[in-house]
Write a protein that holds these residues in place. Structure first.
Motif, short mmCIF file in Angstrom:
data_model
loop_
_atom_site.label_atom_id
_atom_site.label_comp_id
_atom_site.label_asym_id
_atom_site.label_seq_id
_atom_site.Cartn_x
_atom_site.Cartn_y
_atom_site.Cartn_z
N ASN A 183 -12.02 48.75 41.72
CA ASN A 183 -12.20 49.83 42.37
C ASN A 183 -11.37 51.57 42.35
N GLY A 184 -9.88 50.95 41.41
CA GLY A 184 -9.05 51.73 41.58
C GLY A 184 -10.12 52.74 40.76
N LEU A 185 -10.83 52.74 39.59
CA LEU A 185 -11.08 53.26 38.83
C LEU A 185 -11.93 54.35 39.69
N LEU A 186 -12.71 53.52 40.40
CA LEU A 186 -13.94 54.63 41.07
C LEU A 186 -12.89 55.66 42.06
N LEU A 187 -11.47 55.44 42.75
CA LEU A 187 -11.63 56.06 43.97
C LEU A 187 -10.93 57.02 42.87
N GLY A 188 -10.07 57.16 41.54
CA GLY A 188 -10.10 57.97 40.79
C GLY A 188 -11.12 58.96 40.08
N ALA A 189 -12.04 58.13 40.17
CA ALA A 189 -13.47 59.73 40.02
C ALA A 189 -13.44 60.55 41.81
#
Length: 364
Positions: A183-189
């Motif tokens: 979820n954190g990686l996706l938030l950055g994207a």
């Protein structure tokens, strides 16, 4: 990798010279931090705390680089692991206030993802997406020969997404809650897509510069040479001799430019951030309330935890990165902020032990 050439265990005294001898409070904190570092066999440890409106006091003990015997300093930056998710949640909330994005926007507005039209941005922040944790699905926790190899070169989030055995939600989006680093990686994207800017630039403009966090940055190809403590690990498979710590700072480059855990920060900077967050200096009242709100059946708000412990209720976050452990916590009953940063990734977080030493009569 650059490191601060500074005076480590003498940090509080050095910081106090401009205003005279260190206070008894600063000397006591230094003694407690030294004791905790020795008991937990930590390379380096920094603790910053502040009560009420009092100025913060900071103590540093041990080393930022064991081989070169470079001591830690009160302002030495460490990787803060998943505390990064909280700072980027603040960024996302600021972007909603600016009308750049909405927490109700579907993930599919920003990138292609299985069932992305059912996954709202808000679900990335409260971990209700059902998307599997890449760290678990790739078998990365613990030791083993494959773990050091994985961290031997930079891997952008897009590569991590493609490596995952499955990207399908484990449960219907919004129906349950399960922590996932993905979820954190996706938030950055999402943030990069919504703003059209590099993640580090958005972080610098919205958080670092306004708060004057001079020792804080997002680790990426542009900040690779900025100062930070080296990380150490004691698990098998990290190339250390038996019974010794291994330098695992080669893992710094594995996940650059990530909202998941790539922020590097000093203890005073994190304390400054938490105070500003709680005082309304950063977010609107409604955004701050949304971050803290825990929905029925859930255990955290928007990447912000409200917990019960030895000193009663506490709020904030903890984090773990390769070679680093961190905590950024507020105790409402004492109006007390505590930040703890250390550079041994397999160590237990020694917050309770520190509290026992400092507030023994309050521990039951």
């Amino acid at each position: 990798m650059g490191l601060m050439a500074c005076s480590g265990g003498q940090g509080v005294q050095e910081a106090s010279r401009q205003v005279g001898a260190p206070s008894p409070e600063a000397e006591a904190l230094q003694s407690q931090v030294d004791q905790v570092r020795e008991e937990f066999d930590l390379p380096g440890l920094v603790v910053a705390l502040a009560e009420g409106e009092d100025p913060p006091i900071v103590a540093a003990s041990g080393y930022a680089d064991l081989d070169r015997r470079i001591p830690v300093d009160p302002n030495t930056p460490f990787f803060i692991g998943s505390i990064s998710k909280n700072l980027f949640t603040t960024v996302a909330l600021l972007l909603t206030e600016e009308g750049v994005l909405s927490l109700e926007d579907p993930l599919s507005d920003y990138l292609d993802w299985p069932r992305g039209e059912e996954i709202a941005v808000r679900m990335l922040l409260n971990h209700t997406t059902g998307i599997p944790d890449y760290f678990g699905s790739l078998g990365l926790p613990g030791g083993g020969e494959g773990v050091p190899e994985f961290f031997s070169r930079p891997r952008p989030p897009s590569e991590i997404f493609q490596m995952m055995p499955s990207r399908e939600p484990a449960f219907d989006p919004g129906s349950d809650q399960a922590y996932s680093n993905t979820n954190g990686l996706l938030l950055g994207a999402v943030i990069e897509s919504a703003t059209g800017q590099p993640l580090g630039d958005v972080f610098q403009e919205r958080i670092v510069t306004p708060l004057g966090m001079e020792s804080t940055y997002l680790y990426d190809e542009r900040t690779v040479d900025r100062p930070r403590a080296r990380g150490y690990c004691g698990q098998p498979g990290w190339a250390q001799e038996s019974g010794e710590l291994g330098d695992c700072s080669f893992g710094d480059d594995a996940l650059p430019n990530s909202a998941d855990g790539s922020i590097v920060a000093s203890a005073p900077d994190l304390l400054r951030y938490h105070r500003a967050l709680r005082s309304g200096e950063i977010l609107s009242d409604s955004s701050w309330a949304a971050m803290r709100r825990v929905q029925p059946g859930q255990v955290n708000g928007l990447n912000y935890l409200i917990m019960s412990g030895p000193l009663g209720e506490s709020e904030g976050n903890a984090g773990r990165a390769i070679g680093h452990v961190s905590a950024n916590v507020y105790y409402p009953e004492r109006d007390l902020y505590v930040v703890m940063l250390l550079n041994r990734g397999d160590a237990a977080l020694p917050m309770r032990r520190f509290m026992e030493l400092r507030y023994l009569s309050l521990i039951h």
